[in-house]
Design an enzyme around this catalytic site. Structure first.
Site, PDB file in Angstrom:
ATOM      1  N   SER A 142       0.866  -1.179   0.000  1.00 52.16           N
ATOM      2  CA  SER A 142       0.000   0.000   0.000  1.00 52.16           C
ATOM      3  C   SER A 142       0.899   1.224   0.000  1.00 52.16           C
ATOM      4  CB  SER A 142      -0.857  -0.002   1.274  1.00 52.16           C
ATOM      5  OG  SER A 142      -1.436   1.267   1.486  1.00 52.16           O
ATOM      6  N   TYR A 155      -2.332  -1.675  10.184  1.00 53.15           N
ATOM      7  CA  TYR A 155      -2.352  -1.855   8.724  1.00 53.15           C
ATOM      8  C   TYR A 155      -1.014  -1.417   8.133  1.00 53.15           C
ATOM      9  CZ  TYR A 155      -3.961  -1.154   3.882  1.00 53.15           C
ATOM     10  OH  TYR A 155      -4.109  -1.189   2.519  1.00 53.15           O
TER      11      TYR A 155
HETATM   12  P1  NAI Z   1     -11.575  -5.451  -1.088  1.00 53.49           P
HETATM   13  O1  NAI Z   1     -12.092  -5.493   0.305  1.00 53.49           O
HETATM   14  O2  NAI Z   1     -12.450  -4.978  -2.169  1.00 53.49           O
HETATM   15  O3  NAI Z   1     -10.989  -6.889  -1.492  1.00 53.49           O
HETATM   16  C1  NAI Z   1     -10.238  -7.649  -0.603  1.00 53.49           C
HETATM   17  C2  NAI Z   1     -10.548  -9.116  -0.868  1.00 53.49           C
HETATM   18  O4  NAI Z   1      -9.702  -9.905  -0.010  1.00 53.49           O
HETATM   19  C3  NAI Z   1     -11.990  -9.509  -0.532  1.00 53.49           C
HETATM   20  O5  NAI Z   1     -12.563 -10.212  -1.617  1.00 53.49           O
HETATM   21  C4  NAI Z   1     -11.870 -10.399   0.695  1.00 53.49           C
HETATM   22  O6  NAI Z   1     -12.862 -11.417   0.758  1.00 53.49           O
HETATM   23  C5  NAI Z   1     -10.479 -10.985   0.482  1.00 53.49           C
HETATM   24  N1  NAI Z   1      -9.903 -11.500   1.717  1.00 53.49           N
HETATM   25  C6  NAI Z   1      -9.791 -10.889   2.919  1.00 53.49           C
HETATM   26  N2  NAI Z   1      -9.254 -11.714   3.823  1.00 53.49           N
HETATM   27  C7  NAI Z   1      -9.008 -12.880   3.174  1.00 53.49           C
HETATM   28  C8  NAI Z   1      -8.470 -14.144   3.580  1.00 53.49           C
HETATM   29  N3  NAI Z   1      -8.104 -14.363   4.849  1.00 53.49           N
HETATM   30  N4  NAI Z   1      -8.339 -15.106   2.656  1.00 53.49           N
HETATM   31  C9  NAI Z   1      -8.741 -14.901   1.374  1.00 53.49           C
HETATM   32  N5  NAI Z   1      -9.289 -13.747   0.939  1.00 53.49           N
HETATM   33  C10 NAI Z   1      -9.420 -12.749   1.836  1.00 53.49           C
HETATM   34  O7  NAI Z   1     -10.255  -4.563  -1.010  1.00 53.49           O
HETATM   35  P2  NAI Z   1      -9.300  -3.899  -2.112  1.00 53.49           P
HETATM   36  O8  NAI Z   1      -9.373  -2.459  -1.903  1.00 53.49           O
HETATM   37  O9  NAI Z   1      -9.563  -4.462  -3.447  1.00 53.49           O
HETATM   38  O10 NAI Z   1      -7.885  -4.393  -1.562  1.00 53.49           O
HETATM   39  C11 NAI Z   1      -7.034  -5.296  -2.258  1.00 53.49           C
HETATM   40  C12 NAI Z   1      -5.632  -5.088  -1.707  1.00 53.49           C
HETATM   41  O11 NAI Z   1      -5.197  -3.752  -2.019  1.00 53.49           O
HETATM   42  C13 NAI Z   1      -5.527  -5.229  -0.184  1.00 53.49           C
HETATM   43  O12 NAI Z   1      -4.325  -5.893   0.133  1.00 53.49           O
HETATM   44  C14 NAI Z   1      -5.479  -3.783   0.289  1.00 53.49           C
HETATM   45  O13 NAI Z   1      -4.822  -3.631   1.512  1.00 53.49           O
HETATM   46  C15 NAI Z   1      -4.713  -3.130  -0.847  1.00 53.49           C
HETATM   47  N6  NAI Z   1      -4.881  -1.676  -0.925  1.00 53.49           N
HETATM   48  C16 NAI Z   1      -6.082  -1.126  -1.299  1.00 53.49           C
HETATM   49  C17 NAI Z   1      -6.194   0.251  -1.385  1.00 53.49           C
HETATM   50  C18 NAI Z   1      -7.456   0.915  -1.803  1.00 53.49           C
HETATM   51  O14 NAI Z   1      -7.479   2.170  -1.887  1.00 53.49           O
HETATM   52  N7  NAI Z   1      -8.542   0.202  -2.067  1.00 53.49           N
HETATM   53  C19 NAI Z   1      -5.066   1.145  -1.055  1.00 53.49           C
HETATM   54  C20 NAI Z   1      -3.882   0.447  -0.659  1.00 53.49           C
HETATM   55  C21 NAI Z   1      -3.798  -0.914  -0.618  1.00 53.49           C
END
Ligand code: NAI
Length: 272
Positions: A142, A155
């Site tokens: 991130s 985080y």
């Molecule tokens: P999101 O919440 O839309 O997607 C995250 C996915 O990870 C979900 O489908 C969830 O079910 C899955 N997940 C969570 N725990 C899990 C586990 N134990 N095993 C398997 N799957 C699991 O979030 P987003 O925004 O798409 O995030 C994706 C990545 O990007 C994350 O690592 C997040 O920290 C990172 N990120 C996102 C940012 C943003 O602005 N949206 C900014 C910086 C980093």
């Protein structure tokens, strides 16, 4: 059936947000996509939609905190297709809490998913990819990995660790033909703000702010562009290099900005 001529991509956390957009884009580019998530309902929809639109995808239940399950999934995919070309360790959770409000349970949960999940995925992929002599591991950190992340310290700590392990592995892996990149997104419009663990902060304030965020589809495009260039760190903030330069020259400005972040964050508290 073993298919040897098509590239295979495993994407953890691809039932939603950035992972889902990556799955859709990679499928459009002809990759066989393994949608791996603990969210069965949305994960199955992502895989079946891709298939209906002519792509190749299958959903696999995966909890990235379970080392054996991660290892077994990679073995299964490798046995089926004879190769794993891309391993996206993208699954993640987020939280917003004052440091005094973080219990050891909060810390463990965050470390389990955001750090150990990435370690398990990287280890399993690296072992297979070293043997096959090629492959690409992409770990999602991130922009919070670049410096202080006040009010999201748990985080931020996990994301800094992911960036550290990924950039180290990038150089270790070169000799084995394995590529490794870190993805450091910021301000991407996804459901993460809805599922985020918040103590007494106003979730609505963060959801409203998302109006200015980039879409997860745009983020996926930026990631794939970065992979084509085999970048060490892929960021979604175009001005990152400029800000790094400014903050290096004027560290006082950086401190002021971080203090401003803490102040505005606390203003969104539901209780004082
Ligand atoms: P999101 O919440 O839309 O997607 C995250 C996915 O990870 C979900 O489908 C969830 O079910 C899955 N997940 C969570 N725990 C899990 C586990 N134990 N095993 C398997 N799957 C699991 O979030 P987003 O925004 O798409 O995030 C994706 C990545 O990007 C994350 O690592 C997040 O920290 C990172 N990120 C996102 C940012 C943003 O602005 N949206 C900014 C910086 C980093």
């Amino acid at each position: 059936m073993v298919v040897f001529n098509e590239k295979v991509a495993i994407i953890t956390g691809s039932a939603s947000g950035i992972g889902k957009a990556l799955a859709e884009l990679l499928a459009k580019k002809g990759k066989i996509v393994i949608v791996a998530d603990r969210d069965v309902t949305n994960g199955e929809v992502v895989a079946s939609t891709i298939t209906k639109e002519g792509g190749k995808a299958s959903f696999h239940y995966l909890d990235v905190t379970d080392e054996k399950m991660v290892h077994d999934l990679l073995q299964e995919v490798y046995e089926q297709y004879g190769r794993i070309d891309f391993m996206f360790n993208n699954a993640g959770i987020s939280s917003m809490r004052e440091f005094f409000d973080l219990t050891s349970e909060h810390w463990k949960k965050m470390i389990d998913v955001n750090l150990l999940g990435v370690i398990y995925g990287s280890t399993a992929a690296y072992n297979l990819m070293r043997k096959q002599g090629h492959g690409y591991i992409i770990n999602t950190a991130s922009a919070a990995a670049f410096g202080p992340a006040p009010l999201t310290s748990a985080y931020g700590a996990t994301k800094q660790a992911v960036l550290g392990l990924t950039t180290s592995l990038h150089y270790e892996a070169e000799e084995y033909g394995v590529k490794v990149s870190a993805v450091c997104p910021a301000f991407v419009k996804t459901p993460i703000s809805q599922t985020m663990d918040m103590s007494d902060f106003d979730r609505e304030v963060f959801s409203k702010n998302q109006r200015n965020y980039i879409t997860s589809e745009k983020c996926a495009e930026i990631i794939l562009k970065g992979l084509r260039k085999e970048k060490l760190i892929i960021t979604t903030l175009g001005f990152k290099k400029t800000t790094d330069f400014i903050f290096m020259l004027f560290p006082g400005l950086h401190r002021q900005l971080i203090r401003f972040v803490v102040k505005t964050g606390r203003r969104s508290k539901l209780t004082s």
